[in-house]
Design an enzyme around this catalytic site. Sequence first.
Site, PDB file in Angstrom:
ATOM      1  N   GLY A   1       0.838  -1.190   0.000  1.00 56.11           N
ATOM      2  CA  GLY A   1       0.000   0.000   0.000  1.00 56.11           C
ATOM      3  C   GLY A   1       0.870   1.235   0.000  1.00 56.11           C
ATOM      4  O   GLY A   1       2.097   1.157  -0.073  1.00 56.11           O
ATOM      5  N   CYS A   2       0.230   2.379   0.105  1.00 59.25           N
ATOM      6  CA  CYS A   2       0.951   3.654   0.108  1.00 59.25           C
ATOM      7  C   CYS A   2       1.451   3.979   1.518  1.00 59.25           C
ATOM      8  O   CYS A   2       1.207   3.234   2.466  1.00 59.25           O
ATOM      9  CB  CYS A   2       0.044   4.763  -0.419  1.00 59.25           C
ATOM     10  SG  CYS A   2      -1.387   5.117   0.629  1.00 59.25           S
TER      11      CYS A   2
ATOM     12  N   PHE B   1       1.488   5.450   5.104  1.00 60.05           N
ATOM     13  CA  PHE B   1       0.463   5.661   6.140  1.00 60.05           C
ATOM     14  C   PHE B   1      -0.774   4.773   5.971  1.00 60.05           C
ATOM     15  O   PHE B   1      -1.832   5.083   6.497  1.00 60.05           O
ATOM     16  CB  PHE B   1       0.047   7.140   6.224  1.00 60.05           C
ATOM     17  CG  PHE B   1       1.219   8.074   6.206  1.00 60.05           C
ATOM     18  CD1 PHE B   1       2.123   8.093   7.257  1.00 60.05           C
ATOM     19  CD2 PHE B   1       1.439   8.904   5.124  1.00 60.05           C
ATOM     20  CE1 PHE B   1       3.227   8.936   7.226  1.00 60.05           C
ATOM     21  CE2 PHE B   1       2.535   9.752   5.087  1.00 60.05           C
ATOM     22  CZ  PHE B   1       3.433   9.771   6.147  1.00 60.05           C
ATOM     23  N   SER B   2      -0.620   3.657   5.264  1.00 63.23           N
ATOM     24  CA  SER B   2      -1.757   2.746   5.076  1.00 63.23           C
ATOM     25  C   SER B   2      -1.822   1.647   6.139  1.00 63.23           C
ATOM     26  O   SER B   2      -2.756   0.852   6.133  1.00 63.23           O
ATOM     27  CB  SER B   2      -1.720   2.128   3.670  1.00 63.23           C
ATOM     28  OG  SER B   2      -0.544   1.359   3.490  1.00 63.23           O
TER      29      SER B   2
ATOM     30  N   ASP C   1      10.047  -6.132   6.702  1.00 59.39           N
ATOM     31  CA  ASP C   1       9.332  -4.865   6.579  1.00 59.39           C
ATOM     32  C   ASP C   1      10.086  -3.945   5.629  1.00 59.39           C
ATOM     33  O   ASP C   1      11.310  -4.033   5.502  1.00 59.39           O
ATOM     34  CB  ASP C   1       9.204  -4.201   7.953  1.00 59.39           C
ATOM     35  CG  ASP C   1       8.148  -3.100   7.979  1.00 59.39           C
ATOM     36  OD1 ASP C   1       7.241  -3.112   7.122  1.00 59.39           O
ATOM     37  OD2 ASP C   1       8.227  -2.238   8.868  1.00 59.39           O
ATOM     38  N   GLU C   2       9.361  -3.073   4.967  1.00 62.08           N
ATOM     39  CA  GLU C   2       9.937  -2.051   4.075  1.00 62.08           C
ATOM     40  C   GLU C   2      10.843  -2.670   3.004  1.00 62.08           C
ATOM     41  O   GLU C   2      11.948  -2.196   2.747  1.00 62.08           O
ATOM     42  CB  GLU C   2      10.710  -0.998   4.885  1.00 62.08           C
ATOM     43  CG  GLU C   2       9.905  -0.342   5.991  1.00 62.08           C
ATOM     44  CD  GLU C   2       8.795   0.584   5.517  1.00 62.08           C
ATOM     45  OE1 GLU C   2       8.644   0.780   4.297  1.00 62.08           O
ATOM     46  OE2 GLU C   2       8.070   1.107   6.381  1.00 62.08           O
ATOM     47  N   LEU C   3      10.355  -3.731   2.370  1.00 58.56           N
ATOM     48  CA  LEU C   3      11.134  -4.444   1.354  1.00 58.56           C
ATOM     49  C   LEU C   3      11.684  -3.506   0.288  1.00 58.56           C
ATOM     50  O   LEU C   3      12.811  -3.670  -0.173  1.00 58.56           O
ATOM     51  CB  LEU C   3      10.281  -5.527   0.689  1.00 58.56           C
ATOM     52  CG  LEU C   3      10.980  -6.263  -0.447  1.00 58.56           C
ATOM     53  CD1 LEU C   3      11.944  -7.284   0.125  1.00 58.56           C
ATOM     54  CD2 LEU C   3       9.998  -6.893  -1.388  1.00 58.56           C
ATOM     55  N   HIS C   4      10.909  -2.516  -0.110  1.00 57.49           N
ATOM     56  CA  HIS C   4      11.309  -1.601  -1.181  1.00 57.49           C
ATOM     57  C   HIS C   4      12.571  -0.812  -0.841  1.00 57.49           C
ATOM     58  O   HIS C   4      13.202  -0.251  -1.726  1.00 57.49           O
ATOM     59  CB  HIS C   4      10.163  -0.637  -1.508  1.00 57.49           C
ATOM     60  CG  HIS C   4       9.760   0.178  -0.331  1.00 57.49           C
ATOM     61  ND1 HIS C   4       8.957  -0.314   0.673  1.00 57.49           N
ATOM     62  CD2 HIS C   4      10.086   1.442   0.026  1.00 57.49           C
ATOM     63  CE1 HIS C   4       8.801   0.614   1.594  1.00 57.49           C
ATOM     64  NE2 HIS C   4       9.469   1.687   1.226  1.00 57.49           N
TER      65      HIS C   4
END
EC number: 2.7.1.21
Length: 193
Positions: free
Chosen positions: A14-15, A17-18, A87-90
């Site tokens: 998601g974007c 704050f989702s 978490d935060e794979l990107h």
Amino acid sequence: MTRLLGGRIEVICGCMFSGKTEELIRRLNHVRLARQRLIAFTPRRDTRYRLGSLVSHNGLSVEARVIDSIRDIPAYLDSDVDVVAVDELHLLDDPPDAAREVCQQLADRGLRVIVAGLDQDFRAQPFPAMAQLMAVAEQVDKLYAICVRCGAYATRSQRLIDGKPAPADAPTIVVGGQELYEARCRACYEPAQ
């Protein structure tokens, strides 16, 4: 310890704050209640909160190992691990296919792999690693935020510089929170120029 037959890959996307990290932490709490052994990972690049923890915007946290590459994960695993969370794979510095390859290898070993991250960058373009992983995952959950402009469901991360949309040639990865990003819906999102 109850290992899932065949393993599985779950993607939470998601974007900004989702609630991606919040959902990841919720799932990990269920893993603990089931008395399964888990190990969580977070990118070294994510300097917003405490290094070595998954931390949601609302303050929930889980201890995590800090990694630079998805390829670092197998070295941390032993035979007792049931669930691997990232978490935060990107934010990991890997070729786009690395996440897909590593996560598939882990799932093929019978592990439950839960990954959270942005599906799109500030230009509303897919993060290649997330897109590839979503294609092979057994479960994909796309979360939405609330648009700060109109209150509709938000699916875009608007990066701002001095209150204006960041230019298209700005770096793809800039770690930040509400000081740099807003959640926006399709109608209120302003494409990078």
